[in-house]
Design an enzyme around this catalytic site. Structure first.
Site, PDB file in Angstrom:
ATOM      1  N   HIS A  29      12.499  62.935  97.585  1.00  0.00           N
ATOM      2  CA  HIS A  29      12.523  64.395  97.454  1.00  0.00           C
ATOM      3  C   HIS A  29      13.746  64.985  98.154  1.00  0.00           C
ATOM      4  O   HIS A  29      14.528  64.268  98.766  1.00  0.00           O
ATOM      5  CB  HIS A  29      11.244  65.008  98.045  1.00  0.00           C
ATOM      6  CG  HIS A  29      10.044  64.803  97.182  1.00  0.00           C
ATOM      7  ND1 HIS A  29       9.307  63.646  97.197  1.00  0.00           N
ATOM      8  CD2 HIS A  29       9.453  65.617  96.260  1.00  0.00           C
ATOM      9  CE1 HIS A  29       8.313  63.746  96.332  1.00  0.00           C
ATOM     10  NE2 HIS A  29       8.385  64.933  95.752  1.00  0.00           N
ATOM     11  N   LYS A  80      12.429  68.244 102.868  1.00  0.00           N
ATOM     12  CA  LYS A  80      10.980  68.009 102.769  1.00  0.00           C
ATOM     13  C   LYS A  80      10.573  67.128 103.943  1.00  0.00           C
ATOM     14  O   LYS A  80      10.975  65.983 104.046  1.00  0.00           O
ATOM     15  CB  LYS A  80      10.621  67.344 101.447  1.00  0.00           C
ATOM     16  CG  LYS A  80       9.106  67.147 101.280  1.00  0.00           C
ATOM     17  CD  LYS A  80       8.772  66.640  99.886  1.00  0.00           C
ATOM     18  CE  LYS A  80       7.289  66.496  99.666  1.00  0.00           C
ATOM     19  NZ  LYS A  80       6.556  67.732  99.666  1.00  0.00           N
TER      20      LYS A  80
END
Length: 179
Positions: free
Chosen positions: A65, A69
């Site tokens: 990601h 994150k």
């Protein structure tokens, strides 16, 4: 009260919110999926079938990601739970502005199989919502998952359909265990 269908796609609802969705499903049609993309939900179904056919393979889960994150993705945790992989074995990579990628690697002797889903645009979530809206038409009130909506599109052997049904622990129960 008006019978409006509810579609929810939040991966880490608090238990009280999930309980509320279940209570609402007694009065209307509710669909909840922690990840509403068609690809992820197809990937989970395909992975369950493969695991059933080759139960002793090594399974690794890698999620990638965007750089900021901080935690392991909720989707990766669900994939791990569905396949019986300990959550602490999930590999996480963070870089740039990657929306989301989930890979399930099956390690066989002399070969590997990789099932990979990558969201390359946020529209993947929108098309999942449209799929859900279209497939909830004419459904009776109750609680549904994306798997419930996708399975009719598969021509599974009876044993494979049972494998999917046997792993039908509601997604929301997973989050309660990990609070």
């Amino acid at each position: 009260q008006r019978g409006v269908q509810i579609i929810s796609a939040v991966s880490q609802y608090p238990q009280e919110q999930l309980n509320k969705l279940h209570a609402l499903s007694e009065r209307t049609c509710v669909m909840h999926s922690p990840n509403i993309t068609l690809g992820i939900n197809f990937q989970i179904i395909a992975a369950k079938i493969l695991k059933n056919k080759a139960p002793y393979t090594d399974i690794e889960i890698v999620e990638t990601h965007f750089k900021s994150k901080p935690e392991v993705s909720g989707t990766a945790k669900i994939i791990a739970r569905e396949l019986g992989v300990p959550e602490d074995q999930i590999k996480s990579l963070r870089a740039g502005g990657i929306i989301g990628s989930h890979e399930i690697l099956f390690g066989f002797p002399y070969q590997t199989v990789r099932l990979t889903h990558e969201s390359i645009s946020r529209e993947a979530f929108g098309s999942g919502i449209l799929f859900a809206v279209d497939n909830l038409k004419d459904k009776p009130k109750g609680f549904y998952s994306m798997g419930d909506l996708l399975l009719p599109y598969f021509k599974l052997q009876e044993s494979e359909a049972q494998i999917i049904a046997d792993h039908k622990t509601p997604w929301w129960q997973f989050w309660k265990k990990n609070e």
